[in-house]
Enzyme design. Sequence first.
Site, PDB file in Angstrom:
ATOM      1  N   GLY A 139       0.831  -1.203   0.000  1.00  0.00           N
ATOM      2  CA  GLY A 139       0.000   0.000   0.000  1.00  0.00           C
ATOM      3  C   GLY A 139       0.859   1.245   0.000  1.00  0.00           C
ATOM      4  N   CYS A 159       5.301  -6.121   1.685  1.00  0.00           N
ATOM      5  CA  CYS A 159       5.666  -4.703   1.661  1.00  0.00           C
ATOM      6  C   CYS A 159       4.985  -3.956   2.818  1.00  0.00           C
ATOM      7  CB  CYS A 159       5.329  -4.092   0.302  1.00  0.00           C
ATOM      8  SG  CYS A 159       6.174  -2.528  -0.014  1.00  0.00           S
ATOM      9  N   TYR A 160       3.989  -3.098   2.553  1.00  0.00           N
ATOM     10  CA  TYR A 160       3.281  -2.425   3.641  1.00  0.00           C
ATOM     11  C   TYR A 160       2.704  -3.447   4.612  1.00  0.00           C
ATOM     12  CZ  TYR A 160      -0.139   0.518   6.099  1.00  0.00           C
ATOM     13  OH  TYR A 160      -0.860   1.174   7.074  1.00  0.00           O
ATOM     14  N   HIS A 219       7.891  -7.703  -3.607  1.00  0.00           N
ATOM     15  CA  HIS A 219       6.604  -8.098  -4.195  1.00  0.00           C
ATOM     16  C   HIS A 219       6.748  -9.420  -4.948  1.00  0.00           C
ATOM     17  CE1 HIS A 219       4.151  -4.499  -3.405  1.00  0.00           C
ATOM     18  NE2 HIS A 219       5.317  -3.856  -3.439  1.00  0.00           N
ATOM     19  N   GLU A 243       4.417 -11.203  -6.111  1.00  0.00           N
ATOM     20  CA  GLU A 243       3.323 -11.392  -7.067  1.00  0.00           C
ATOM     21  C   GLU A 243       3.640 -10.882  -8.468  1.00  0.00           C
ATOM     22  OE1 GLU A 243       2.361  -7.433  -4.960  1.00  0.00           O
ATOM     23  OE2 GLU A 243       3.415  -9.320  -4.566  1.00  0.00           O
ATOM     24  N   ASP A 272     -17.308 -11.969 -21.663  1.00  0.00           N
ATOM     25  CA  ASP A 272     -17.974 -12.065 -20.360  1.00  0.00           C
ATOM     26  C   ASP A 272     -19.478 -12.324 -20.495  1.00  0.00           C
ATOM     27  OD1 ASP A 272     -15.481 -11.467 -19.343  1.00  0.00           O
ATOM     28  OD2 ASP A 272     -15.898  -9.339 -19.119  1.00  0.00           O
ATOM     29  N   SER A 306     -21.110 -13.464 -23.042  1.00  0.00           N
ATOM     30  CA  SER A 306     -21.370 -14.736 -23.730  1.00  0.00           C
ATOM     31  C   SER A 306     -21.217 -15.920 -22.786  1.00  0.00           C
ATOM     32  CB  SER A 306     -20.424 -14.889 -24.921  1.00  0.00           C
ATOM     33  OG  SER A 306     -20.619 -13.857 -25.864  1.00  0.00           O
ATOM     34  N   LYS A 349     -10.661 -12.565 -15.642  1.00  0.00           N
ATOM     35  CA  LYS A 349     -10.881 -12.773 -17.079  1.00  0.00           C
ATOM     36  C   LYS A 349     -10.321 -14.109 -17.559  1.00  0.00           C
ATOM     37  CE  LYS A 349     -12.062 -10.111 -20.032  1.00  0.00           C
ATOM     38  NZ  LYS A 349     -13.376  -9.872 -20.688  1.00  0.00           N
TER      39      LYS A 349
END
Length: 513
Positions: A54, A81-82, A166, A168, A224, A226, A361
């Site tokens: 953050g 991190c934060y 990080h 990720e 999405d 569909s 997605k």
Amino acid sequence: MKQAIAILDFGSQFTQLIARRVREMHVYCEVFPWHTPADRLQRFNPAGFILSGGPASVYDEDAPTLSPYVLQSDVPVLGICYGMQLLARTLGGGVASGAKSEYGLAEITCKLQNALLPPGSQPVWMSHGDQVTTLPAGFVALATSSNTSIAAMYDEKRRLYGVQFHPEVHHSPRGMELLRAFVIDICAATANWTPQAIISAAIEEIRLQVGEGAVLSAVSGGVDSSVATALVHRAVGAQLRAVFVNTGLLRLNEAEQVERVLKDFLGIPLTTVDASTEYFGALQGVTEPEAKRRIIGAKFIEVFSQEAARAGNPQHLVQGTIYPDVIESSQGAIIKSHHNVGGLPKDLKFKLVEPLRYLFKDEVRCVGEALGIPPELVWRQPFPGPGLAVRCLGEVTPERVERLQLADAIFTEELFNAGLINQKPVPGKPQLAQAFTALLPVRSVGVMGDQRTYQETAALRAVTSEDFMTADWAPLPYDLLGRSANRIVNEVAGINRVVYDITSKPPATIEWE
């Protein structure tokens, strides 16, 4: 058994990416605001918590804090991190501004055998100005870097971990190993979040919500809507009626493709409404992007309301909301307005059916494949809600939209033939995140067949991105760009110049409007 991971969001731009990484392990997770009430977290019953990064400093007066429930829950916690700094400060450690900030690639060294980080050195991505200066009681330093003696920390007995970097982001090459060690090994979360499991659970929930009632679905032609429509049809069959509004602002042959897939291939009852004349009439003379979006949204509401009335105003409405929409719905300033069926008048009194509400997605695409939707629809490129109106800069006319459709189809074909879009990604052969053509209201002088021309410009756009929050322009091969440009100026009347957009996001957005 506790199966899922709770991610507490402290404002990091990478929070969604953390969630995507966990989902890639087939483990369910949800993102919660840092101030989520304890009873809500208790109902979720997580196998572990991840505290995101953050922008704040933990010692600021109004800095986000850590709910006591997190530490009282007796499950593993990983602070990033934060999140690491907050974990340290909450437990009595010290946090202060570092002698120098640390942004970008760094190298950490771990010398201890532990369940989270392998011993040795590895490159990681740092993004911090503050750092842990004093460890809380019970913690030991797990890793160091050239800038800090506490790049990671842990309390093995209480299963509390913190990393200053990080894991990720893809800039931390072994970050996924760390997250997997935490989620699978330390938290013992169950890896059962698969497309078939998602479909089974969704069908059960849809049937429970809808009962015997009629359901209406607004199909846009995108992935999405569909997939959401196909999933609801799998659950309730003939109770569903789908409506496809052809705005005239779709990609080349897109309306026919949507009809073929939904009606003929999947057997979904589909009503197609050709409202292109109405849309072009409403957009006549309009050039301002937000005005275009508002007009298109209002026109959709008008047309769809008429179709809902013809259908007897069914009680339930399918909407293709996906998880990033949910996470971002209350965050940040409005950069662009978006219209969807959530903006329908309240007097229609629909109850929303949102079977994709907790899917990213890539998960939506996998579910679509499992439902039997053809790959050309499942893996098609992202498309803005207002359609080609926001890729046709300036006034939107039938002639200019047709010109754009043809140019975009050529660029798309060249990229598809090169294996760069609209196909399921293959390991080692990355796909573009998004690619399209924009038509600019900029005329320039050209020469064709010894004749002077004064025609419009097409701008090609192709980007790579992990999460669409940031994006880099793609360094496409020169021969591909040259072939695309040559075909466009030769095959599309009204365009005599082609340019390639080499702007990243930020400062630009991916779409031009």
